[in-house]
Design a protein around this motif. Sequence first.
Motif, PDB file in Angstrom:
ATOM      1  N   GLU A  58       0.838  -1.206   0.000  1.00  0.00           N
ATOM      2  CA  GLU A  58       0.000   0.000   0.000  1.00  0.00           C
ATOM      3  C   GLU A  58       0.866   1.247   0.000  1.00  0.00           C
ATOM      4  O   GLU A  58       0.575   2.234  -0.679  1.00  0.00           O
ATOM      5  N   LYS A  61       2.266   1.801  -3.421  1.00  0.00           N
ATOM      6  CA  LYS A  61       1.236   2.335  -4.319  1.00  0.00           C
ATOM      7  C   LYS A  61       1.011   3.820  -4.085  1.00  0.00           C
ATOM      8  O   LYS A  61       0.686   4.559  -5.019  1.00  0.00           O
ATOM      9  N   VAL A  66       1.816   2.261  -9.325  1.00  0.00           N
ATOM     10  CA  VAL A  66       1.849   0.796  -9.326  1.00  0.00           C
ATOM     11  C   VAL A  66       0.516   0.315  -9.852  1.00  0.00           C
ATOM     12  O   VAL A  66      -0.516   0.528  -9.223  1.00  0.00           O
ATOM     13  N   CYS A  69       0.802  -5.652  -8.660  1.00  0.00           N
ATOM     14  CA  CYS A  69       1.957  -6.059  -7.855  1.00  0.00           C
ATOM     15  C   CYS A  69       1.722  -7.456  -7.307  1.00  0.00           C
ATOM     16  O   CYS A  69       0.608  -7.781  -6.893  1.00  0.00           O
ATOM     17  N   SER A  91       3.986  -1.244 -13.917  1.00  0.00           N
ATOM     18  CA  SER A  91       3.699   0.190 -13.975  1.00  0.00           C
ATOM     19  C   SER A  91       3.638   0.618 -15.437  1.00  0.00           C
ATOM     20  O   SER A  91       3.950  -0.157 -16.327  1.00  0.00           O
TER      21      SER A  91
END
Lengths: 141, 85
Positions: A58, A61, A66, A69, A91
Amino acid sequence: MKISIQQQDFDLGAEVKAISGNPKIGAVASFIGLVREVEMTLEHYPGMTERAIGKIVEEAKARWQVMDCTVIHRYGALKPNDQIVLVAVASSHRGDAFAACQFIMDYLKTQAPFWKKEQAAGGARWVEAKDSDDKAAERWK
Amino acid sequence: MKVKVLYFASIREKLGRNAEEIDLPSGVATIASLRSHLRARGGAWAEALADGKLLRAAVNQDMSQPSAAIKGGDEVAFFPPVTGG
């Protein structure tokens, strides 16, 4: 996003393919950690491992772009050259993919509750945490 | 008020157990005070949880500082610095 804590081995190609579907993705960066030289057993804290890695992802991100993942971390008995951990980040551009991948690994090394016990000549011994890992995490602050 | 306390890796080995339920005495409301309380048992506890030993702790599966508050119903864990990856 996929986070898996598992005993079984994983396949990098399959995992990368699984996160590369979105046509906006232009870059996938990945890292694999392997067992070096010794046999070992990995212990972990079920529940906290998924949660801790989830928090790291998190944060990645929030800092970089992102789009997808995957983090897979094995536990249990492993031999030299066995795969231990996979981090793969998808990405639009490579700057975000590379940075997020390295960030996730550096944080995982200091935040994810795993402990390695190595088989050495004299018997089994717990691996000690390294200062260099703390420093690697620090540089992202 | 009970808390569940978990032990991992070398701590677990030294103490000979991986988990227990503890009645929180009044006045024990942080990780640090719980650690002192357990240390006071002596023997392996005094050694494994000694002041000088570098340990980490988690409360409800979040890595926490010694000053972190704990209350009845919480899950607390003590473990050595992590070595995953």
